[in-house]
Design a protein around this motif. Structure first.
Motif, PDB file in Angstrom:
ATOM      1  N   ARG A 159       0.807  -1.226   0.000  1.00  0.00           N
ATOM      2  CA  ARG A 159       0.000   0.000   0.000  1.00  0.00           C
ATOM      3  C   ARG A 159       0.839   1.275   0.000  1.00  0.00           C
ATOM      4  O   ARG A 159       0.421   2.311   0.530  1.00  0.00           O
ATOM      5  N   THR A 160       2.003   1.206  -0.575  1.00  0.00           N
ATOM      6  CA  THR A 160       2.844   2.396  -0.711  1.00  0.00           C
ATOM      7  C   THR A 160       3.478   2.423  -2.093  1.00  0.00           C
ATOM      8  O   THR A 160       3.645   1.385  -2.747  1.00  0.00           O
ATOM      9  N   SER A 173       1.287   6.933   0.298  1.00  0.00           N
ATOM     10  CA  SER A 173       0.472   5.912   0.941  1.00  0.00           C
ATOM     11  C   SER A 173      -0.823   5.740   0.155  1.00  0.00           C
ATOM     12  O   SER A 173      -1.463   6.735  -0.209  1.00  0.00           O
ATOM     13  N   GLY A 176      -5.235   1.146  -0.718  1.00  0.00           N
ATOM     14  CA  GLY A 176      -5.429  -0.239  -1.122  1.00  0.00           C
ATOM     15  C   GLY A 176      -4.146  -0.866  -1.614  1.00  0.00           C
ATOM     16  O   GLY A 176      -3.078  -0.235  -1.627  1.00  0.00           O
ATOM     17  N   ASP A 177      -4.241  -2.120  -2.035  1.00  0.00           N
ATOM     18  CA  ASP A 177      -3.086  -2.866  -2.528  1.00  0.00           C
ATOM     19  C   ASP A 177      -2.905  -2.631  -4.027  1.00  0.00           C
ATOM     20  O   ASP A 177      -3.852  -2.774  -4.800  1.00  0.00           O
ATOM     21  N   TYR A 190      -5.344   0.202  -7.754  1.00  0.00           N
ATOM     22  CA  TYR A 190      -5.226  -0.544  -6.502  1.00  0.00           C
ATOM     23  C   TYR A 190      -6.588  -1.060  -6.088  1.00  0.00           C
ATOM     24  O   TYR A 190      -7.635  -0.629  -6.592  1.00  0.00           O
ATOM     25  N   THR A 192      -8.999  -1.983  -2.715  1.00  0.00           N
ATOM     26  CA  THR A 192      -9.196  -1.861  -1.273  1.00  0.00           C
ATOM     27  C   THR A 192      -9.989  -3.062  -0.783  1.00  0.00           C
ATOM     28  O   THR A 192     -10.508  -3.856  -1.559  1.00  0.00           O
TER      29      THR A 192
END
Length: 460
Positions: A159-160, A173, A176-177, A190, A192
């Motif tokens: 998540r960064t 940041s 989500g992924d 991304y 969530t």
């Protein structure tokens, strides 16, 4: 009697009158023992120093002291993907310890992880043979949950989003992924998740898919994904105007010019998957899936990106004996550049999925990975790069792979010794040196006692 004789007799008489000082019976043995102990301490000190120096030399980074690699475009090595990847040794420096600059590839698998570094995977620089590692507790699969931007400047994971060049300050940041960079690297999709239950009691897998503008640092698209119980697959078009999202056995197409778009087309899938982050062709009018056939043979299938209708067959070679396929870019001649997982030796085709689609993660029993080019009209794929055994996950700087920028791999530089290994080496010296010194001292004392006992017995 002469004077000399008188003086000698007087001195002897005086000496006879002086009391003899008391001395222990083993005085001379004690002197010899102390002398030997001093020599032993000196020898152990030299031994410990030699062990420390030997440990440092044995664990020194190959190719120099390490540090930041040459920036892209400089140095003796050509900028590009190395024609060979090395599995970095355990003492390889971390990215945080010694930033490598722009990356050519990230890779991982059983060959990079161990019982101490379960989340360890590697990075190799684009401008030099600098290798670094990430050592988080949780493993993030390169190409799946750890993503390299097409130009190799950014990495997205956990998540960064962060810059790999130490001269560029960027740390974002995400809510989500990360699941996919856009082909130009300006956007990042991304997924969530939340913990809310479904009506049937099942847990949510994902709840929303977002598209993030990296330069503007703002979310520009949000797509509801609550009903998707499977891992999401996402692909953005080359012009950033469209996005394809796989919902289990369905691909839905959306426009990105609306903050909360509705799907304008739907593609039902059989044993197919969205082809990867570069599933859209460069013209933005077509997109591809990969179809899994018998014997783990995969073929690309083309669809109309405006209507979702199936298009004419793709004249690209198939990929037999492959665990998974992920398209990362397209060349001007129509060739697709893809990452393909190769089954480990002695494994068989997994049957547990049946005819249901799935998103390969590290995939089942992947032994190594190939970077391939699928050229129109060719009988078989062209292998551009193959990883060592034990590397099951690979992501590369797509811009370099599409452009065909490869360089001869030189001697790997693993950077400065990881602090954990420096401490380990010091502890090794202490743990090994101290008992060794004690053992040598005990052996010395035993020899002294044995020698003294023997000497005493001989005098009797």
């Amino acid at each position: 009697m002469n004077t000399e004789t008188m003086l000698r007799d007087g001195m002897r008489s005086l000496a006879a009158q002086v009391a003899v000082p008391p001395m222990p019976e083993d005085f001379y043995d004690q002197v010899r023992q102390r002398t030997r102990q001093r020599r032993l301490v000196s020898g152990v000190a030299v031994l410990v120093l030699a062990v420390a120096l030997g440990t440092g030399l044995a664990l020194r980074p190959p190719g120099g002291a390490g540090g930041r690699s040459n920036p892209v475009g400089a140095g003796s090595a050509a900028v590009g993907l190395p024609d060979r990847l090395y599995v970095p040794p355990l003492w390889t420096a971390t990215v945080d310890q010694s930033a490598p600059g722009v990356a050519a590839a990230i890779f991982g698998g059983p060959a990079t992880t161990n019982n101490w570094d379960e989340g360890r995977f590697a990075l190799v620089a684009a401008g030099d043979d600098d290798y670094r590692v990430f050592t988080d507790f949780i493993y993030t699969e390169p190409g799946v949950t750890a993503l390299l931007s097409p130009n190799g400047e950014l990495i997205a994971r956990n998540r960064t989003v962060r810059a790999l060049d130490p001269d560029r300050t960027l740390s974002i940041s995400l809510p989500g992924d990360p699941v996919a960079f856009s082909p130009d690297g300006t956007l990042l999709a991304y997924v969530t998740g939340d913990d809310g239950p479904y009506d049937d009691g099942g847990a949510h897998q994902q709840s929303r898919i977002g598209v993030y503008d990296i330069e503007r640092r703002v979310e520009i698209v949000s797509i509801d994904d609550t009903g998707n119980r499977d891992q999401a697959a996402v692909a953005l078009s080359a012009d950033n105007g469209s996005i394809a999202v796989q919902h289990s056995g369905t691909v839905r197409l959306y426009r990105t010019d609306t903050a909360r778009p509705a799907a304008y087309a739907t593609i039902p899938l059989g044993t197919e998957l969205l082809a990867g982050p570069a599933a859209w062709l460069p013209d933005g009018r077509s997109l591809t899936t990969v179809h899994r056939g018998s014997g783990e043979t995969w073929r690309l299938v083309r669809y109309d990106g405006r209507t979702g209708e199936r298009a004419a067959a793709v004249d690209l070679p198939a990929l037999p004996g492959t665990r998974y396929v992920r398209v990362i870019g397209w060349r001007d001649d129509g060739s697709a550049v893809a990452v393909a997982g190769v089954p480990a030796a002695g494994t068989r085709v997994p049957d547990l999925f049946g005819d249901s689609p799935w998103i390969p993660d590290t995939a089942w029993d992947t032994g190594r990975v190939r970077l391939v080019a699928l050229t129109p009209g060719a009988a078989e794929p062209t292998v551009l790069l193959e990883t060592p055994d034990g590397i099951a996950d690979l992501d590369v700087a797509a811009d370099l792979a599409v452009a065909g920028q490869f360089r001869d791999a030189g001697r790997p530089d693993t950077g400065p010794l990881r602090s954990a290994f420096a401490v380990t080496a010091a502890l090794l010296v202490i743990v090994v040196g101290a008992p060794l010194a004690g053992l040598v001292a005990r052996l010395r004392r035993r020899r002294i006692r044995t020698g003294t006992s023997t000497a005493g017995g001989g005098d009797g």
